[in-house]
Design a protein around this motif. Structure first.
Motif, short mmCIF file in Angstrom:
data_model
loop_
_atom_site.label_atom_id
_atom_site.label_comp_id
_atom_site.label_asym_id
_atom_site.label_seq_id
_atom_site.Cartn_x
_atom_site.Cartn_y
_atom_site.Cartn_z
N THR A 1 18.70 69.67 34.58
CA THR A 1 17.84 70.83 34.80
C THR A 1 17.99 71.80 33.64
O THR A 1 19.12 72.17 33.28
CB THR A 1 18.23 71.53 36.12
N GLU A 2 16.88 72.19 33.05
CA GLU A 2 16.92 73.19 31.98
C GLU A 2 17.25 74.55 32.59
O GLU A 2 17.04 74.78 33.78
CB GLU A 2 15.58 73.25 31.25
N VAL A 3 17.78 75.45 31.78
CA VAL A 3 18.25 76.75 32.26
C VAL A 3 17.69 77.88 31.41
O VAL A 3 17.69 77.81 30.18
CB VAL A 3 19.80 76.81 32.25
N LEU A 4 17.24 78.91 32.10
CA LEU A 4 16.90 80.18 31.45
C LEU A 4 17.95 81.18 31.89
O LEU A 4 18.13 81.41 33.08
CB LEU A 4 15.51 80.67 31.87
N ILE A 5 18.65 81.74 30.91
CA ILE A 5 19.67 82.75 31.18
C ILE A 5 19.07 84.10 30.84
O ILE A 5 18.64 84.32 29.69
CB ILE A 5 20.94 82.50 30.34
N THR A 6 19.03 84.99 31.81
CA THR A 6 18.41 86.30 31.60
C THR A 6 18.96 87.29 32.62
O THR A 6 19.74 86.91 33.50
CB THR A 6 16.87 86.21 31.73
N ASP A 7 18.56 88.53 32.49
CA ASP A 7 18.87 89.52 33.52
C ASP A 7 17.95 89.19 34.70
O ASP A 7 16.76 89.47 34.67
CB ASP A 7 18.61 90.93 33.00
N ALA A 8 18.50 88.55 35.72
CA ALA A 8 17.69 88.06 36.84
C ALA A 8 17.63 89.03 38.02
O ALA A 8 16.95 88.75 39.01
CB ALA A 8 18.24 86.71 37.32
N LEU A 9 18.30 90.15 37.92
CA LEU A 9 18.28 91.12 39.01
C LEU A 9 17.08 92.05 38.87
O LEU A 9 16.89 92.69 37.84
CB LEU A 9 19.58 91.94 39.02
N MET A 10 16.25 92.06 39.90
CA MET A 10 15.05 92.89 39.88
C MET A 10 15.33 94.20 40.61
O MET A 10 15.40 94.24 41.83
CB MET A 10 13.89 92.13 40.53
N ARG A 11 15.50 95.27 39.85
CA ARG A 11 15.83 96.57 40.42
C ARG A 11 14.59 97.42 40.69
O ARG A 11 14.63 98.32 41.51
CB ARG A 11 16.75 97.32 39.46
N ASP A 12 13.51 97.12 39.95
CA ASP A 12 12.28 97.91 40.09
C ASP A 12 11.10 97.06 39.63
O ASP A 12 11.26 95.90 39.25
CB ASP A 12 12.38 99.21 39.28
N ALA A 13 9.91 97.64 39.67
CA ALA A 13 8.69 96.92 39.32
C ALA A 13 8.70 96.44 37.86
O ALA A 13 8.21 95.35 37.57
CB ALA A 13 7.46 97.79 39.58
#
Length: 127
Positions: free
Chosen positions: A91-103
């Motif tokens: 499985t390919e992976v995208l590493i990012t800030d995955a926490l959605m705090r706002d719109a």
């Protein structure tokens, strides 16, 4: 998104024909891990996964979806060390800030996920 793999996604996958349809897809399948740093973003995902014998981690989420021939998994930067193991599982992976705090976070993450999906092969036709 992200949804609890056990309480939200599994009930959909047991509907007759849905799992087979997903496995036979001709487009990339991408999931967003609802687990960051071993804890659920929201709700009981980590506790439920642990209670059913699944590791509550980005690696555990990848393993949970393995039979669907998941093409990509989005994980938070906190879990970046899990990427090599997830990739080794196919499985390919995208590493990012995955926490959605706002719109704004939600819009940014949606754009990143769509761009990531566009780089993936179109499904695996594993079924």
């Amino acid at each position: 998104c992200p949804s609890n793999p056990v309480l939200s996604i599994m009930p959909i996958l047991v509907v007759p024909g849905v799992r087979a349809m997903i496995v036979r897809r001709q487009v990339p399948l991408v999931a967003l891990s609802p687990i960051i740093g071993g804890k659920a973003v929201k709700g009981p995902a980590a506790a439920v996964m642990r209670g059913l014998g699944h590791e509550p981690s980005a690696t555990g989420v990848a393993a949970f979806y393995r039979d669907l021939a998941l093409d990509g998994l989005v994980i938070d930067t906190v879990d970046a060390e899990a990427a090599p193991e997830i990739r080794a599982g196919g499985t390919e992976v995208l590493i990012t800030d995955a926490l959605m705090r706002d719109a704004d976070d939600s819009a940014r993450l949606a754009a990143e996920v769509l761009a990531f999906a566009a780089t993936l092969k179109s499904g695996r036709s594993a079924g």
